[in-house]
Write a protein that holds these residues in place. Structure first.
Motif, PDB file in Angstrom:
ATOM      1  N   LYS A   1      17.457  14.514  -7.773  1.00 60.25           N
ATOM      2  CA  LYS A   1      17.065  15.736  -8.451  1.00 60.25           C
ATOM      3  C   LYS A   1      17.221  15.586  -9.968  1.00 60.25           C
TER       4      LYS A   1
ATOM      5  N   GLU B   1      11.882  11.898  -5.718  1.00 55.80           N
ATOM      6  CA  GLU B   1      12.528  12.951  -4.946  1.00 55.80           C
ATOM      7  C   GLU B   1      13.899  12.531  -4.420  1.00 55.80           C
TER       8      GLU B   1
ATOM      9  N   ASP C   1      15.017  18.542   2.647  1.00 55.28           N
ATOM     10  CA  ASP C   1      15.310  18.895   1.253  1.00 55.28           C
ATOM     11  C   ASP C   1      16.588  19.721   1.163  1.00 55.28           C
TER      12      ASP C   1
END
Length: 419
Positions: free
Chosen positions: A45, A42, A165
């Motif tokens: 990307k 994570e 995020d």
């Protein structure tokens, strides 16, 4: 990604602040770690960048760590750093659930202290990924998958930090990821030799120093590298070189104890097997003493100053009084054990010359003009010495070409073979 929500989890924790990071130091058992925490894909990307992280984990480390968890009663990990996002992590400080026990010490705790101790709850919808400790996580996942027999599951310290995020959140988390991994430093060789309780070479080096006369007192220089201090006039070699020689002996010599370097460094054998490694090390050095006159002079002397000055100095001396020379001979002896016992291999190697002022050391290991040692031609030196015993892996033509090039003498010939 997790396919479904996990069960809610309550973790005992400490809350702390460092810089602009708020973090929670928690305890999590191996099962929950293996099930809930992923690797750091994570952080990126981009799929290719994520795969770079995955490839780094596809090594033998996970197997070694799994075996460590399975077999070492004194196993211990330092904290894993895990990023969390999504879900609903909630912090409950003891200040909110103050104990009613009549304990004066606890009643007198200030609010800041009480606010730092409590419980962190995870709803099960969180996404968790390791920022530091990914190899340890890989080992945990493997040992849980393969099965581990424990009456009480191990608990590991886990530091949880929040990840957002967003582009800014990704940059912030990537920076923490690289900071943690870039600033980490491996344990020094000197610390391993002095302190490691699993590394077979370190354990054997310490025992050679502490339990035998071979390297007691000033007979070995307490230097972790292979660089012998020029002012040293009492030691045969350094503890760093002694460690390297045992690594060659234990990992390359054809004996019943032969193991990979990784296993020798990370998996402590049972006491009886460990004793056999020490006995092999002692056998090797006793055989070296008994077969090489210059080493016999060293090991039999009460005061080693005289033999050291005779066989090491600006005049040259013996290759065996130089760390590089001992290493080269250790590799030669290990090669000979494909056909001979360690003792017989040492006796065979003892037929080789050892004077630095003579071939093949002159020009390869000993620079007579500058009266210095060269470490640049160890392979050619080793193979030339093996050629003299009829055991080089190179053809005579190939070896001669290397010998001429590295000595800088187009007219030189290979030394004569020894019968």
């Amino acid at each position: 990604m997790t396919s479904a929500s996990e069960a809610a989890l309550v973790l005992p924790a400490l809350r702390g602040v460092m810089g602009d990071w708020v973090y929670y130091s928690c305890l999590m058992d191996l099962g929950n770690l293996a099930k809930r925490v992923r690797y750091a894909e994570e952080v990126h990307k981009n799929e290719s960048l994520s795969k770079m992280i995955q490839r780094r984990l596809n090594s033998g480390r996970s197997t070694q760590i799994a075996e460590y968890l399975r077999s070492q009663p004194e196993r211990f990990f330092n904290s894993l750093v895990v990023a969390t996002y999504k879900g609903e992590p909630n912090w409950f400080a003891l200040s909110n659930i103050r104990s009613h026990a009549n304990n004066k010490e606890l009643q007198d705790l200030d609010e800041v202290t009480l606010g730092s101790v409590g419980f962190l709850t995870l709803s099960g919808d969180e996404e968790l990924f390791a920022l530091d400790g990914q190899h340890r996580l890989a080992g945990i996942k493997k040992v849980i998958k393969d099965g581990i027999d424990q009456e009480v599951s191990d608990e590991v310290s886990v530091i949880l930090v929040a990840h957002k995020d967003t582009q800014r959140g990704l940059e912030r988390t990537r920076r923490l990821f690289t900071t943690l991994n870039k600033t980490a430093r491996p344990v020094s060789k000197g610390d391993i030799i002095a302190l490691d309780e699993d590394d077979v070479m370190a354990l054997s080096v310490r025992r050679l120093i502490e339990d035998t006369d071979l390297f007691s007192g000033k007979r070995v220089a307490f230097v972790a590298s292979n660089n012998m201090p020029s002012a040293n006039t009492t030691s045969l070699t350094t503890i760093g070189n002694l460690y390297d020689i045992l690594m060659i002996l234990f990992s390359s010599a054809k004996t019943d104890l032969k193991k990979s370097r990784a296993d020798l460094q990370r998996v402590r054998p049972k006491d009886e097997e460990l004793k056999q490694y020490f006995e092999l090390a002692e056998t090797f050095f006793v055989a070296m003493r008994d077969n090489f006159p210059e080493l016999k002079a060293f090991f039999s002397a009460k005061d080693t100053t005289a033999p050291v000055k005779k066989f090491r100095g600006s005049h040259g001396g013996s290759a065996l009084y130089r760390p590089i020379g001992l290493e080269v001979f250790a590799r030669i002896i290990a090669s000979l054990t494909t056909e001979l016992s360690v003792k017989d291999a040492v006796a065979r190697a003892a037929k080789l010359p050892t004077k630095l002022s003579e071939a093949p050391y002159l020009g390869l290991m000993w620079d007579a003009r500058n009266q210095t040692i060269s470490n640049s031609h160890k392979v050619t030196l080793r193979e030339t010495l093996l050629y003299m015993l009829g055991k080089s892996k190179y053809s005579e033509a190939t070896l001669l070409e290397r010998y001429k090039k590295e000595t800088g003498d187009d007219k030189v010939s290979l030394p004569k073979k020894i019968k």
